[in-house]
Design a protein around this motif. Structure first.
Motif, PDB file in Angstrom:
ATOM      1  N   UNK A  33       9.771  53.613  -9.588  1.00 23.25           N
ATOM      2  CA  UNK A  33       9.775  52.184  -9.856  1.00 23.25           C
ATOM      3  C   UNK A  33       9.049  51.471  -8.722  1.00 23.25           C
ATOM      4  N   UNK A  35       8.581  47.598  -6.911  1.00 24.97           N
ATOM      5  CA  UNK A  35       9.099  46.246  -6.781  1.00 24.97           C
ATOM      6  C   UNK A  35       8.288  45.498  -5.726  1.00 24.97           C
ATOM      7  N   UNK A  42      14.156  37.802  -3.521  1.00 25.65           N
ATOM      8  CA  UNK A  42      14.749  39.056  -3.983  1.00 25.65           C
ATOM      9  C   UNK A  42      13.632  39.927  -4.560  1.00 25.65           C
ATOM     10  N   UNK A  43      13.832  41.231  -4.598  1.00 22.03           N
ATOM     11  CA  UNK A  43      12.807  42.122  -5.169  1.00 22.03           C
ATOM     12  C   UNK A  43      12.597  41.849  -6.657  1.00 22.03           C
ATOM     13  N   UNK A  45      10.792  43.370 -10.133  1.00 18.26           N
ATOM     14  CA  UNK A  45      10.309  44.614 -10.739  1.00 18.26           C
ATOM     15  C   UNK A  45       8.875  44.460 -11.222  1.00 18.26           C
ATOM     16  N   UNK A  48       7.394  50.831 -13.956  1.00 17.63           N
ATOM     17  CA  UNK A  48       8.055  52.109 -13.709  1.00 17.63           C
ATOM     18  C   UNK A  48       7.396  53.213 -14.526  1.00 17.63           C
ATOM     19  N   UNK A  56       8.402  51.209 -18.294  1.00 20.58           N
ATOM     20  CA  UNK A  56       8.837  49.826 -18.350  1.00 20.58           C
ATOM     21  C   UNK A  56       7.837  48.997 -17.547  1.00 20.58           C
ATOM     22  N   UNK A 101      20.770  56.443 -13.213  1.00 19.05           N
ATOM     23  CA  UNK A 101      20.727  54.980 -13.169  1.00 19.05           C
ATOM     24  C   UNK A 101      20.586  54.449 -11.757  1.00 19.05           C
ATOM     25  N   UNK A 103      18.807  53.902  -8.330  1.00 18.02           N
ATOM     26  CA  UNK A 103      17.470  53.917  -7.750  1.00 18.02           C
ATOM     27  C   UNK A 103      17.580  53.910  -6.229  1.00 18.02           C
TER      28      UNK A 103
ATOM     29  N   UNK B  33      25.089  48.924 -15.653  1.00 13.29           N
ATOM     30  CA  UNK B  33      25.470  49.315 -14.302  1.00 13.29           C
ATOM     31  C   UNK B  33      25.298  48.114 -13.363  1.00 13.29           C
ATOM     32  N   UNK B  35      25.223  47.119  -9.062  1.00 18.43           N
ATOM     33  CA  UNK B  35      25.010  47.692  -7.745  1.00 18.43           C
ATOM     34  C   UNK B  35      25.101  46.611  -6.670  1.00 18.43           C
ATOM     35  N   UNK B  52      29.944  51.524 -12.909  1.00 19.64           N
ATOM     36  CA  UNK B  52      29.603  51.639 -14.327  1.00 19.64           C
ATOM     37  C   UNK B  52      30.496  50.681 -15.102  1.00 19.64           C
ATOM     38  N   UNK B  95      21.630  46.651 -13.913  1.00 20.41           N
ATOM     39  CA  UNK B  95      20.702  47.539 -14.606  1.00 20.41           C
ATOM     40  C   UNK B  95      21.200  47.755 -16.021  1.00 20.41           C
ATOM     41  N   UNK B 101      15.216  49.443 -20.941  1.00 18.09           N
ATOM     42  CA  UNK B 101      14.812  48.741 -19.725  1.00 18.09           C
ATOM     43  C   UNK B 101      15.514  49.357 -18.535  1.00 18.09           C
ATOM     44  N   UNK B 102      14.716  49.811 -17.562  1.00 16.64           N
ATOM     45  CA  UNK B 102      15.289  50.496 -16.418  1.00 16.64           C
ATOM     46  C   UNK B 102      15.311  49.633 -15.164  1.00 16.64           C
ATOM     47  N   UNK B 103      14.744  48.462 -15.257  1.00 12.93           N
ATOM     48  CA  UNK B 103      14.561  47.682 -14.051  1.00 12.93           C
ATOM     49  C   UNK B 103      15.887  47.191 -13.508  1.00 12.93           C
ATOM     50  N   UNK B 104      15.917  46.989 -12.202  1.00  8.34           N
ATOM     51  CA  UNK B 104      17.025  46.322 -11.551  1.00  8.34           C
ATOM     52  C   UNK B 104      16.717  44.824 -11.531  1.00  8.34           C
ATOM     53  N   UNK B 106      17.899  41.548  -9.650  1.00  4.09           N
ATOM     54  CA  UNK B 106      18.613  41.214  -8.427  1.00  4.09           C
ATOM     55  C   UNK B 106      19.041  39.757  -8.398  1.00  4.09           C
TER      56      UNK B 106
END
Lengths: 114, 116
Positions: A33, A35, A42-43, A45, A48, A56, A101, A103, B33, B35, B52, B95, B101-104, B106
């Motif tokens: 991924x 960022x 903030x980061x 995206x 990926x 994505x 899940x 990263x 998820x 984080x 989770x 997430x 969609x895998x992106x985080x 924030x």
């Protein structure tokens, strides 16, 4: 334990130049991924890859492109650089299986565009 | 689209005391998820803890624990016995599991200062 490796760690470019950022994921991680984190932000995206295919896509400018290679490392190519591209660029990787899940981030590449 | 909100931009805590960082999120998904990442002055992004959504039990990692309230869409981080090394920016992240969609995503982050 091995971590994500990013190179270079720092990069200074002029406007309209091109930059290439490299990312080496944690061994056996198959997903990468990218960022972008601007100053005080903030980061965000960008994009990926999973098994060398784009999986994505986020707010990545058309001037940017990326790919993942057969050894799972990835490169982010940035052309026609603008002042606003100055930021910290993170690469993160995740593993197949139970903890996919999560990263794990590299140390980042600090790009300064003058 | 999912959003993550960290309403407190800054907090401070005395060394050895406990502090709680708040995070709320908005989603229509039932499984996902959450984080907490820590970003010290070196700007490295370090995973602190993971939760989770399908698990009712709150996650814990040594001095770090979360209070996950799914109905309220709240995900707070408690740091016990705060240490000087805990001083950092803390980011809450979401997430998705569904839709590929895998992106985080924030939150804006919160700066934690630890006073000796």
């Amino acid at each position: 334990a091995a971590g994500v490796i990013q190179s270079p760690r720092h990069l200074i470019k002029e406007k309209r130049e091109t930059a290439t950022l490299k990312c080496y994921p944690i061994p056996r991680h198959d997903t990468v991924y990218w960022y972008q984190q601007g100053p005080g932000q903030d980061p965000q995206f960008l994009i990926s890859f999973y098994e060398k295919m784009q999986s994505d896509k986020g707010s990545i400018p058309d001037r940017f492109s990326a790919q993942q290679f057969s050894d799972y490392h990835s490169e982010l190519n940035m052309s026609s650089l603008e002042l606003g591209d100055s930021a910290l660029y993170f690469c993160a990787s995740s593993s197949p299986g139970q903890t996919q899940e999560t990263q794990y981030f590299g140390p980042g590449t600090r790009l300064l565009v003058l | 689209a999912q959003t993550v909100t960290q309403s407190q931009p800054e907090m401070s805590v005395q060394e050895a005391e406990t502090v709680t960082l708040s995070c709320t999120y908005d989603t229509s998904e039932s499984d996902y998820y959450l984080f907490w990442y820590k970003q010290p002055p070196s700007r490295q992004m370090i995973l602190v803890i993971r939760q989770e959504a399908y698990k009712q039990q709150n996650a814990t990692e040594n001095r770090f624990s979360v209070n996950f309230q799914k109905a309220a869409k709240s995900f707070s981080l408690k740091i016990s016995d705060s240490q000087l090394g805990d001083a950092a920016m803390y980011f809450c992240a979401y997430r998705s599991i569904q839709g590929g969609s895998e992106k985080l995503v924030f939150g804006k982050g919160m700066k934690l200062t630890v006073n000796p």
